[in-house]
Design a protein around this motif. Structure first.
Motif, PDB file in Angstrom:
ATOM      1  N   UNK A  77     115.723 124.193  18.652  1.00  0.00           N
ATOM      2  CA  UNK A  77     116.744 124.249  19.565  1.00  0.00           C
ATOM      3  C   UNK A  77     118.072 123.787  19.078  1.00  0.00           C
ATOM      4  N   UNK A  78     119.089 124.535  19.654  1.00  0.00           N
ATOM      5  CA  UNK A  78     120.236 124.278  19.356  1.00  0.00           C
ATOM      6  C   UNK A  78     121.087 123.320  20.216  1.00  0.00           C
ATOM      7  N   UNK A  79     122.159 122.595  19.482  1.00  0.00           N
ATOM      8  CA  UNK A  79     122.893 121.381  20.149  1.00  0.00           C
ATOM      9  C   UNK A  79     123.454 122.024  21.406  1.00  0.00           C
ATOM     10  N   UNK A  83     122.995 111.132  19.181  1.00  0.00           N
ATOM     11  CA  UNK A  83     122.108 111.371  20.247  1.00  0.00           C
ATOM     12  C   UNK A  83     122.503 112.566  21.145  1.00  0.00           C
ATOM     13  N   UNK A  84     121.888 113.678  20.782  1.00  0.00           N
ATOM     14  CA  UNK A  84     122.571 115.075  21.449  1.00  0.00           C
ATOM     15  C   UNK A  84     121.715 115.507  22.788  1.00  0.00           C
ATOM     16  N   UNK A  85     122.045 116.443  23.439  1.00  0.00           N
ATOM     17  CA  UNK A  85     121.180 116.955  24.450  1.00  0.00           C
ATOM     18  C   UNK A  85     120.978 118.585  23.893  1.00  0.00           C
ATOM     19  N   UNK A  86     119.787 118.759  24.402  1.00  0.00           N
ATOM     20  CA  UNK A  86     119.384 120.392  23.932  1.00  0.00           C
ATOM     21  C   UNK A  86     118.727 120.768  25.301  1.00  0.00           C
ATOM     22  N   UNK A  87     118.559 122.069  25.544  1.00  0.00           N
ATOM     23  CA  UNK A  87     117.934 122.873  26.650  1.00  0.00           C
ATOM     24  C   UNK A  87     116.925 123.715  25.971  1.00  0.00           C
TER      25      UNK A  87
END
Length: 621
Positions: free
Chosen positions: A273-275, A289-293
């Motif tokens: 998954x990409x950032x 901490x990052x989001x990923x879809x």
């Protein structure tokens, strides 16, 4: 109440629309909606949490397998790891340790197959005691996004951007200040432009609306979420860069830039998954901490949608910034029922953005607070087991929501040091409120009640922002509010008094807006441009230094040869680009940036002086 309208990030494109989704695929997608939510990432009898979590069904085929020790717990040793796919068999791989010393990841040498079940076995040693553990997870079936277009990026009108003789390709959006700043200690204005019209990039303005820095990106790339965070003892810029898909999420990388605008750290995402653009938070010990879809093919008939559907799962990734390893990963589909969504599953070719994770707030006690736009709720997570400790708002709130405390389509949930929670309550798309609000909510954990402590709406024309937005709580107690899709930024005192107000051109957007004191000194030199006036009797010299702060004046040098320039004038710095008129004709010119004490900070290379007519074409000589 279930909403049937689609969510939009910008008014031009609906998030849920996918052209040809599932074309050429089987009539029914794999099952992906769980019937129970007993996923717990901690291994029984240990303080070790693993990703993918046992009994989860959202692992990407390119996942690594993470083993993370408990906070403050004894050191762990992981050995004899095996990963056995039900179709692909035993996978070879290697172990790599986290730089924090509290765990390691197993990196398979080849990906798993979509739809297979993977059984993991390992030996976990703590305090000299070794324990054999085993768990299993299911691999999802990714939906390919390579052909999903980005949002449209039409050109902005000439009246909407600034242009400069020294940097003719730069087209920075104009920031119009409508309420002059009454809180100069809050610092500069940090925004971005896009998606939508105009040139995309990260922007810093002074409180007077003067441009300080514009990192203009090439077409097809966007910058979002420009902020200032602490990294390795310094206060650095952080931002996301990448492509914003018309599905409403980003695929790119998170960057840390020092005061010289040099990239000192990059977080690209992991596990296939990409950032994503929505959040990037740096915690102590170089942990991000990052989001990923996670778009996956899914039979949505159980939720009233298409059998050959696509669902946008959302993930929180905890990353070791030094190694790029994923320490821990949490997926919404494993923990939250899709029935909590305020959106409906599409019946045909569409992607269901049922959750829409848009913020992560890591807390000192190893808990994490997240905001989900599509469920109208915030979720407090155990940062190791992944279990939901409580919900704030939404259809299954753990708190009785007092008058005015409920939010709709909200963004940017943050837990303050006193335990109160802030949101940017969009209240729109479809409209629920008459105006978007910045809200502060007090929680009583004993009585399970949530009370509205304060609510700020724009005092002038009501601003109803269909997407994006944020609330920044300053140390003074003031609140900086970014209005997202509307491209406006305001600052309020604790009683709601307006201390500052500004906006980008009306059709341009800024995902978030912040105020921070900022001091920048680029490694690139200042830039000069020069041309003769219409009688060729005077030389007009222009100077700029993109990103530099603390420039008090410009010294102008000119002469007949580039190696024989002499100082001809000194003028105060008057904006992003300053100019001076020399009462003579010269062939070459250069500029030197001067600090408040008159010291030379840096100088430009010499440029040729252009004829008057040629100056209308723009550009330095």
């Amino acid at each position: 109440m279930r909403r049937t309208g689609v969510i939009v990030l910008a008014p031009l494109v609906a998030l849920a629309l996918l052209s040809g989704c599932g074309r050429g695929a089987p009539a029914t997608a794999p099952a992906c909606l769980p019937h129970s939510f007993d996923v717990d990432a901690t291994l029984p009898g240990t303080s070790v949490s693993v990703s993918p979590a046992p009994n989860s069904g959202t692992a990407n085929p390119h996942t690594q397998i993470s083993f993370l020790g408990g906070v403050g717990g004894p050191p762990i040793e992981i050995r004899e790891v095996s990963a056995d796919g039900s179709r692909t068999g035993l996978h070879q791989g290697r172990m790599e340790s986290y730089s924090q010393g509290d765990g390691a990841s197993f990196l398979p040498s080849r990906p798993f197959d979509a739809g297979e079940r993977v059984t993991v076995r390992a030996v976990v040693a703590q305090r000299g005691t070794a324990r054999r553990v085993a768990f299993a997870f299911d691999v999802d079936t990714p939906y390919p996004t390579g052909k999903v277009p980005p949002f449209p990026n039409p050109a902005a009108g000439p009246s909407e951007y600034q242009s400069f003789r020294t940097l003719p390709a730069l087209q920075a959006p104009i920031l119009t200040v409508t309420t002059p700043d009454r809180d100069p200690g809050a610092g500069d204005i940090l925004m971005t432009n896009g998606p939508g019209p105009g040139r995309y990039g990260a922007l810093i303005y002074t409180p007077a609306g003067r441009l300080v820095w514009f990192e203009q990106l090439s077409h097809g790339l966007s910058a979002e979420n420009l902020s200032v965070q602490s990294f390795e003892g310094s206060h650095d810029l952080t931002l996301w860069e990448g492509k914003v898909l018309s599905l409403g999420f980003g695929q790119g990388r998170d960057l840390v830039l020092n005061s010289h605008y040099q990239t000192v750290a990059t977080v690209t995402g992991g596990n296939g998954l990409a950032a994503d653009l929505h959040d990037f938070q740096i915690a102590p010990h170089d942990v991000a901490y990052t989001t990923a879809f996670n778009p996956i093919r899914c039979d949505l008939s159980g939720a009233g949608g298409a059998r050959d559907g696509v669902v946008l799962d959302a993930a929180v990734q905890e990353t070791d910034m030094r190694t790029g390893l994923i320490r821990w990963e949490w997926h919404a589909l494993d923990h939250v029922a899709v029935g909590e969504s305020e959106t409906t599953a599409p019946h045909s070719s569409g992607a269901w953005d049922w959750f829409h994770l848009n913020s992560i707030d890591p807390e000192p006690d190893d808990e994490i607070f997240i905001s989900a736009r599509s469920t109208w709720a915030g979720y407090q997570l155990d940062g190791r087991s992944g279990r939901i400790l409580w919900r704030l708002g939404g259809s299954k709130s753990s708190f009785h929501m007092g008058p005015g405390a409920r939010t709709a389509w909200q963004h940017d949930g943050r837990v303050l040091p006193d335990g109160e929670v802030t949101f940017f309550d969009n209240g729109a798309n479809p409209p629920i409120h008459s105006a978007s609000r910045a809200v502060r909510i007090a929680l009583d954990l004993a009585t399970h009640t949530a009370s509205l402590r304060s609510s700020f709406t724009h005092p002038g024309l009501p601003l109803l922002s269909a997407s994006q937005g944020n609330v920044q709580t300053l140390g003074s107690g003031n609140s900086v509010v970014g209005y997202g899709l509307i491209g406006a930024v305001s600052e309020y005192d604790p009683s709601g008094g307006l201390l500052f107000d500004a906006h980008l051109p009306l059709d341009e957007t800024s995902y978030r807006a912040f105020r921070f004191p900022w001091s920048g000194r680029p490694t690139s030199p200042p830039v000069a441009a020069a041309n003769l006036n219409n009688t060729s009797e005077e030389t007009i010299v222009y100077a700029s230094w993109n990103g530099a702060t603390g420039v008090a004046a410009w010294r102008v040098l000119a002469g007949a040869h580039p190696t024989a320039l002499a100082a001809r004038a000194t003028v105060p710095a008057s904006g992003f680009e300053s100019s001076a008129i020399l009462p003579a004709q010269y062939a070459y010119a250069a500029v030197q940036a001067l600090g408040p004490d008159g010291r030379v900070l840096a100088g430009s290379p010499p440029v040729g002086v252009r004829p008057y007519a040629a100056s209308f074409a723009g550009g330095a000589g």
